[in-house]
Design an enzyme around this catalytic site. Structure first.
Site, short mmCIF file in Angstrom:
data_model
loop_
_atom_site.label_atom_id
_atom_site.label_comp_id
_atom_site.label_asym_id
_atom_site.label_seq_id
_atom_site.Cartn_x
_atom_site.Cartn_y
_atom_site.Cartn_z
N SER A 147 0.84 -1.12 0.23
CA SER A 147 0.18 -0.04 0.10
C SER A 147 1.04 1.05 0.38
O SER A 147 1.94 1.04 -1.14
CB SER A 147 -1.00 -0.63 0.90
N ARG A 217 -11.75 6.87 9.29
CA ARG A 217 -11.49 5.88 9.42
C ARG A 217 -12.41 4.79 9.09
O ARG A 217 -12.27 3.75 8.62
CB ARG A 217 -11.08 5.54 10.76
N ASP A 313 -9.23 -6.42 -4.95
CA ASP A 313 -8.55 -4.90 -4.13
C ASP A 313 -8.79 -4.23 -4.81
O ASP A 313 -8.55 -3.95 -5.59
CB ASP A 313 -7.22 -4.82 -4.16
N HIS A 346 -8.08 -4.87 -0.64
CA HIS A 346 -6.93 -4.19 -0.04
C HIS A 346 -6.32 -4.63 0.86
O HIS A 346 -4.96 -5.29 1.25
CB HIS A 346 -7.38 -3.19 -0.17
N ASP A 347 -6.85 -4.92 2.51
CA ASP A 347 -6.46 -5.77 3.31
C ASP A 347 -5.74 -7.39 3.21
O ASP A 347 -4.80 -7.14 4.37
CB ASP A 347 -7.35 -5.82 4.57
#
Lengths: 365, 195
Positions: A147, A217, A313, A346-347
């Site tokens: 990232s 967040r 992602d 993405h994680d």
């Protein structure tokens, strides 16, 4: 934060020039190391952290007490094997875990707050390179990042091509897209709309812009997941109730999860740092820094590159990774690329994944 | 580790120190050989992520991608050799693939299983069903081979494309055989082409 009292920090002995034309005077870089540095200093691996990460890649986080953010990847016998490599992970400038950032004291003894200069990814890497100089490490065995960490790895490879033999970029991009910038803007606006933000001067008061930061967040967290992953984890299941409440309580499990993520985050992160770091990411466009052609960024690089993406992602999709790979190929650089399948979006780079482990381990070897 | 016969023939005729693109490089056996024995700068392209991961673990530079579309991203004559081993018959358009090979490489090596081999012919003639042989071991409904080709067909294609056949090698039972009657005797063929 008393927990940071024992953190390792390096005081950069010179002014750190910034892309904005300003300079940081007396900047400090907080870092952690794992594994022994070889006598010839040839086995150093720099791990670059993502937006809200820190230097505690493989050791307990002093504020949350939780394990390091990539403990499954970095350690003895793990893909980035600390029995063989000297792993360095530093907190980027602009952040809030010991490196100089908006919460740090400026020369007048008060926190910089919004007086902190706007920084870029390349400025963060300038800080990292200064640290490497301080540690006497001329050439890294590898630089690794996921990232935003991948952006730093790319920036290091493009601007300091002699500093790393291997460059591993996971779930990242060479430029922030309009969509990426849009999501970050939502987060920043949430923080700045919080009355407690007070124009950034909240450090000496009672209240902090925790509500705004939590919303930022929450919005960002959605972009880290995939629809498939969210559906599998939560679906439309209700939280602690049998029917919807006809109110704005967290009826759904996914709402409750996001609220938990948001509030947990405010314990360990500074709202102003969030503003500055997201801005740095939004400004990131490696091609633009090199005359508009990404291949130029890598011209003459002797490093070996490996680029990894995940099929779910959508924050930094595979097409962004391919864009990097094409540029590297056009520049004649040695590059490998693999798109891995994972449900978590993405994680995925932070979660257990055997194939990712083998790619990382095999490439770093 | 010994190379498959068609790969060994290719490896023996790639000049030392060449720039090579191995398309459909599998687990990277040929690339590994060309780099360690021939001092070549070898790059690979492979569709299967598990095989790409194995290549990366061997220290090879391999890009996961589909040769049917991704070859277009490579500049003209970027390589001394473009190699397509046992992959032509899986291409969407083998004729366009051949064009691309000779565009990105100064020369090309192409190897493929020969559908006119006598074993295939007899299986079809007497069995009346799509052949499943040593060279073509997968049933018709799950094979990746969508364009079966014979040695004579390939020669025709090369001629039609204006490609010169520089050299050719033929194999049966993992051993080299003479070109005489290769169209029915050979299980595999390897061609070196230029334009």
């Amino acid at each position: 934060m008393d927990a940071l009292a024992h953190a390792k920090t390096y005081a950069i002995p010179h002014d750190l020039p910034l892309d904005s034309g300003q300079a940081l005077v007396g900047a400090r870089i907080a870092y952690e190391t794992y594994g022994e540095l070889a006598e010839d200093r040839s086995n150093a691996v720099l791990v670059c952290h993502a937006l809200t990460g820190d230097q505690y890649v493989a050791s307990t986080h002093p504020v949350t007490g939780k394990p390091g953010w990539w403990e499954r990847m970095v350690g003895p016998g793990k893909p980035i094997d600390t029995d063989r490599f000297h792993v360095i992970c530093a907190n980027v400038i602009g952040s809030c875990m010991g490196s100089t950032g908006p919460a740090s004291e400026a020369s007048d003894g008060k926190p910089y707050a919004m007086r902190f200069p706007v920084i870029t990814i390349r400025d963060m890497v300038r800080g990292l390179v200064a640290l490497l100089d301080g540690l006497g490490i001329e050439r890294l065995h590898a630089v690794v990042g996921g990232s935003m960490g991948g952006m730093q790895a790319l920036s290091l490879a493009a601007n300091w091509p002699e500093r790393a033999e291997r460059v591993l970029v996971i779930a990242s991009t060479a430029r922030h897209s309009a969509q990426n910038i849009a999501f970050h803007e939502v987060g920043r606006q949430a923080i700045m709309a919080d009355p407690a933000w007070a124009g950034g001067d909240y450090y000496e008061g009672e209240a902090r812009p925790d509500n705004g930061l939590a919303v930022a967040r929450m919005a960002a967290h959605i972009t880290y997941l995939s629809e498939e992953g969210l559906t599998a984890k939560f679906g439309r299941r209700l939280q602690d109730r049998d029917a919807t409440s006809f109110s704005f309580d967290a009826d759904f499990q996914v709402e409750s999860y996001l609220r938990y993520q948001g509030s947990g985050f405010t314990q360990r992160f500074d709202a102003n740092s969030y503003l500055y770091i997201t801005r740095a990411m939004d400004y990131f466009d490696l091609a633009e820094e090199h005359g508009g052609k990404l291949a130029n960024a890598f011209a003459g690089s002797s490093a070996r590159f490996c680029v990894v993406s995940f099929d779910t992602d959508w924050l930094y999709p595979t097409s962004e990774s391919r864009h990097i790979v094409h540029a590297l190929n056009a520049a004649g650089a040695k590059v490998s690329f693999v798109e891995l399948s994972a449900p978590a979006g993405h994680d995925s780079f932070l979660l257990p994944h055997d194939q990712l482990d083998r790619v990382v381990g095999g490439f770093i070897e | 580790m010994s190379l498959r016969a068609d790969l060994a023939a290719i490896a023996a005729h790639v000049r030392e120190g060449s720039r090579v693109l191995d398309i459909g490089c599998g687990d990277g056996a040929l690339m590994d050989h060309l780099q360690s024995e021939g001092g070549c700068d070898a790059r690979g392209m492979e569709l299967d992520p598990v095989l790409v991961q194995r290549c990366v673990s061997r220290g090879l530079s391999v890009v996961q991608g589909d040769a049917n579309v991704d070859l277009a991203d490579y500049p003209d004559k970027a390589f001394d050799y473009a190699i397509l081993s046992q992959t032509l018959q899986t291409a969407t358009r083998p004729d366009l693939m051949l064009d691309e090979l000779l565009r990105v490489g100064s020369r090309a090596f192409v190897s493929f299983p020969n559908f006119a081999h006598w074993r295939t012919r007899t299986a079809l003639m007497f069995g009346g069903r799509m052949p499943v042989t040593r060279a073509l071991p997968v049933s018709w409904y799950e094979t990746e081979n969508i364009h079966h080709v014979t040695i004579d067909d390939f020669r025709d294609l090369a001629r039609a494309k204006g490609a010169l056949i520089e050299r050719s090698w033929f194999f049966a039972n993992e051993r080299a055989i003479s070109p005489v009657g290769a169209n029915w005797r050979a299980e595999f063929a390897v061609f070196e082409l230029s334009r």
